[in-house]
Design a protein around this motif. Sequence first.
Motif, PDB file in Angstrom:
ATOM      1  N   LEU A 199     -11.313   0.302  -1.360  1.00 51.06           N
ATOM      2  CA  LEU A 199     -12.742   0.231  -1.669  1.00 51.06           C
ATOM      3  C   LEU A 199     -13.040  -0.870  -2.688  1.00 51.06           C
ATOM      4  O   LEU A 199     -13.939  -1.701  -2.484  1.00 51.06           O
ATOM      5  CB  LEU A 199     -13.224   1.574  -2.209  1.00 51.06           C
ATOM      6  CG  LEU A 199     -14.687   1.622  -2.702  1.00 51.06           C
ATOM      7  CD1 LEU A 199     -15.635   1.309  -1.568  1.00 51.06           C
ATOM      8  CD2 LEU A 199     -14.988   2.983  -3.319  1.00 51.06           C
ATOM      9  N   LEU A 200     -12.280  -0.894  -3.781  1.00 51.28           N
ATOM     10  CA  LEU A 200     -12.529  -1.875  -4.827  1.00 51.28           C
ATOM     11  C   LEU A 200     -12.247  -3.291  -4.341  1.00 51.28           C
ATOM     12  O   LEU A 200     -13.005  -4.230  -4.647  1.00 51.28           O
ATOM     13  CB  LEU A 200     -11.675  -1.557  -6.061  1.00 51.28           C
ATOM     14  CG  LEU A 200     -12.074  -0.295  -6.824  1.00 51.28           C
ATOM     15  CD1 LEU A 200     -11.038   0.031  -7.892  1.00 51.28           C
ATOM     16  CD2 LEU A 200     -13.448  -0.464  -7.459  1.00 51.28           C
ATOM     17  N   ARG A 201     -11.175  -3.457  -3.575  1.00 51.09           N
ATOM     18  CA  ARG A 201     -10.875  -4.793  -3.055  1.00 51.09           C
ATOM     19  C   ARG A 201     -11.934  -5.240  -2.046  1.00 51.09           C
ATOM     20  O   ARG A 201     -12.313  -6.410  -2.015  1.00 51.09           O
ATOM     21  CB  ARG A 201      -9.484  -4.813  -2.415  1.00 51.09           C
ATOM     22  CG  ARG A 201      -8.350  -4.842  -3.435  1.00 51.09           C
ATOM     23  CD  ARG A 201      -7.000  -5.011  -2.760  1.00 51.09           C
ATOM     24  NE  ARG A 201      -6.595  -3.808  -2.059  1.00 51.09           N
ATOM     25  CZ  ARG A 201      -5.709  -3.778  -1.072  1.00 51.09           C
ATOM     26  NH1 ARG A 201      -5.157  -4.910  -0.630  1.00 51.09           N
ATOM     27  NH2 ARG A 201      -5.374  -2.640  -0.508  1.00 51.09           N
TER      28      ARG A 201
ATOM     29  N   GLU B  90       0.834  -1.207   0.000  1.00 51.25           N
ATOM     30  CA  GLU B  90       0.000   0.000   0.000  1.00 51.25           C
ATOM     31  C   GLU B  90       0.868   1.256   0.000  1.00 51.25           C
ATOM     32  O   GLU B  90       0.541   2.245  -0.666  1.00 51.25           O
ATOM     33  CB  GLU B  90      -0.927  -0.006   1.219  1.00 51.25           C
ATOM     34  CG  GLU B  90      -2.127  -0.930   1.122  1.00 51.25           C
ATOM     35  CD  GLU B  90      -1.800  -2.382   1.433  1.00 51.25           C
ATOM     36  OE1 GLU B  90      -2.693  -3.232   1.317  1.00 51.25           O
ATOM     37  OE2 GLU B  90      -0.630  -2.669   1.797  1.00 51.25           O
TER      38      GLU B  90
ATOM     39  N   TYR C 292      -2.840  12.324  -4.634  1.00 51.57           N
ATOM     40  CA  TYR C 292      -2.859  11.156  -5.508  1.00 51.57           C
ATOM     41  C   TYR C 292      -2.700   9.870  -4.698  1.00 51.57           C
ATOM     42  O   TYR C 292      -3.369   8.874  -4.955  1.00 51.57           O
ATOM     43  CB  TYR C 292      -1.729  11.251  -6.537  1.00 51.57           C
ATOM     44  CG  TYR C 292      -1.961  12.252  -7.637  1.00 51.57           C
ATOM     45  CD1 TYR C 292      -3.001  12.080  -8.549  1.00 51.57           C
ATOM     46  CD2 TYR C 292      -1.134  13.362  -7.783  1.00 51.57           C
ATOM     47  CE1 TYR C 292      -3.211  13.002  -9.570  1.00 51.57           C
ATOM     48  CE2 TYR C 292      -1.335  14.287  -8.795  1.00 51.57           C
ATOM     49  CZ  TYR C 292      -2.373  14.102  -9.691  1.00 51.57           C
ATOM     50  OH  TYR C 292      -2.580  15.016 -10.697  1.00 51.57           O
TER      51      TYR C 292
ATOM     52  N   CYS D  31      -5.929   9.090  -2.707  1.00 49.10           N
ATOM     53  CA  CYS D  31      -6.969   8.587  -3.614  1.00 49.10           C
ATOM     54  C   CYS D  31      -6.666   7.159  -4.067  1.00 49.10           C
ATOM     55  O   CYS D  31      -7.566   6.321  -4.140  1.00 49.10           O
ATOM     56  CB  CYS D  31      -7.098   9.510  -4.827  1.00 49.10           C
ATOM     57  SG  CYS D  31      -7.810  11.123  -4.471  1.00 49.10           S
ATOM     58  N   ALA D  32      -5.396   6.886  -4.361  1.00 50.52           N
ATOM     59  CA  ALA D  32      -5.014   5.558  -4.825  1.00 50.52           C
ATOM     60  C   ALA D  32      -5.283   4.503  -3.763  1.00 50.52           C
ATOM     61  O   ALA D  32      -5.863   3.439  -4.043  1.00 50.52           O
ATOM     62  CB  ALA D  32      -3.538   5.545  -5.222  1.00 50.52           C
TER      63      ALA D  32
ATOM     64  N   GLY E  68      -7.308   4.791  -1.126  1.00 49.54           N
ATOM     65  CA  GLY E  68      -8.739   4.746  -0.869  1.00 49.54           C
ATOM     66  C   GLY E  68      -9.482   3.926  -1.902  1.00 49.54           C
ATOM     67  O   GLY E  68     -10.317   3.073  -1.568  1.00 49.54           O
ATOM     68  N   LEU E  69      -9.175   4.167  -3.180  1.00 46.66           N
ATOM     69  CA  LEU E  69      -9.847   3.420  -4.248  1.00 46.66           C
ATOM     70  C   LEU E  69      -9.452   1.948  -4.232  1.00 46.66           C
ATOM     71  O   LEU E  69     -10.284   1.071  -4.466  1.00 46.66           O
ATOM     72  CB  LEU E  69      -9.509   4.050  -5.596  1.00 46.66           C
ATOM     73  CG  LEU E  69     -10.158   5.408  -5.874  1.00 46.66           C
ATOM     74  CD1 LEU E  69      -9.578   6.033  -7.144  1.00 46.66           C
ATOM     75  CD2 LEU E  69     -11.669   5.259  -6.000  1.00 46.66           C
ATOM     76  N   SER E  70      -8.187   1.666  -3.948  1.00 45.65           N
ATOM     77  CA  SER E  70      -7.725   0.286  -3.881  1.00 45.65           C
ATOM     78  C   SER E  70      -8.459  -0.479  -2.786  1.00 45.65           C
ATOM     79  O   SER E  70      -8.970  -1.588  -3.020  1.00 45.65           O
ATOM     80  CB  SER E  70      -6.214   0.246  -3.629  1.00 45.65           C
ATOM     81  OG  SER E  70      -5.769  -1.064  -3.332  1.00 45.65           O
TER      82      SER E  70
ATOM     83  N   THR F 131      -6.035  -5.977  -7.212  1.00 44.13           N
ATOM     84  CA  THR F 131      -7.354  -5.360  -7.371  1.00 44.13           C
ATOM     85  C   THR F 131      -8.040  -5.825  -8.649  1.00 44.13           C
ATOM     86  O   THR F 131      -9.214  -6.234  -8.637  1.00 44.13           O
ATOM     87  CB  THR F 131      -7.217  -3.829  -7.385  1.00 44.13           C
ATOM     88  OG1 THR F 131      -6.601  -3.395  -6.169  1.00 44.13           O
ATOM     89  CG2 THR F 131      -8.577  -3.165  -7.528  1.00 44.13           C
TER      90      THR F 131
END
Length: 253
Positions: free
Chosen positions: A130-132, A89, A120, A123-124, A126-128, A242
């Motif tokens: 969330l998607l996982r 991470e 950046y 966000c990276a 957070g999105l990682s 992911t």
Amino acid sequence: MYKHDTPLVDRIDLLTALGLLTRLPISVDGERAVARGAASAWAYPLVGAILGVICAIAAALLVAVGLPSGIVAGLILALSVVLTGAMHEDGLADSADGLWGGWDKARRLAIMKDSHIGVYGVCAIGLSLLLRWLALSTIVAMGAYWVALIAVGALSRCAMVLLMATLLPARNSGLGKSVGRPPTNTTWLAIAIGIGVAVLTGYLLLVLFAALVTLACGWIASAKIGGQTGDILGATQQVTETVTLIALVTMIT
């Protein structure tokens, strides 16, 4: 440096890989581990599979006590972060900040080395997560977490070995430089292990998704900083994990 008479596999390799990629209490002969260097990289996919087994056992126990799939998925992610010390991470956040926050190679590398995290990077991560979490929630609900966690764990670490072998270090210091480049036979063994795990779990198609993501991450790193770093390797693991988790969701639903 790798020597031609260095054996392909050494008993210390798995311990070396576990010591490097996890926070498990592993006792390693430091001198032998350093001497092996990137020659031990064939074991990275095995480390991913081992972490997958640990997380799958935890998931099975959590499901057994009746926790809903969303909670189980969140706790699995938390366990994964603890087991790896958030190493990957951190690489994702640093790579996102550097690759998109700098205007030239030198500035990008400087940002990636900075311990601070930018927009950046936030966000990276957070999105990682969330998607996982969304993917794992579905996978747990479908009862496919054994397959998912083991196969994805192995393939995402195999992606790291491929970039180590195909891209030169982008800087003259750091983890990417100190570990070195794995020799060709080591790389092929890592690929064979990754594919083998995917076959055994019944989802060979995941290899294609992992390969495409690795190619994309390698192309971006080469274009932005002219090679790879430890942060790039960690980011590649995260993006591969992911994407393959999402791909697996489409296969089982």
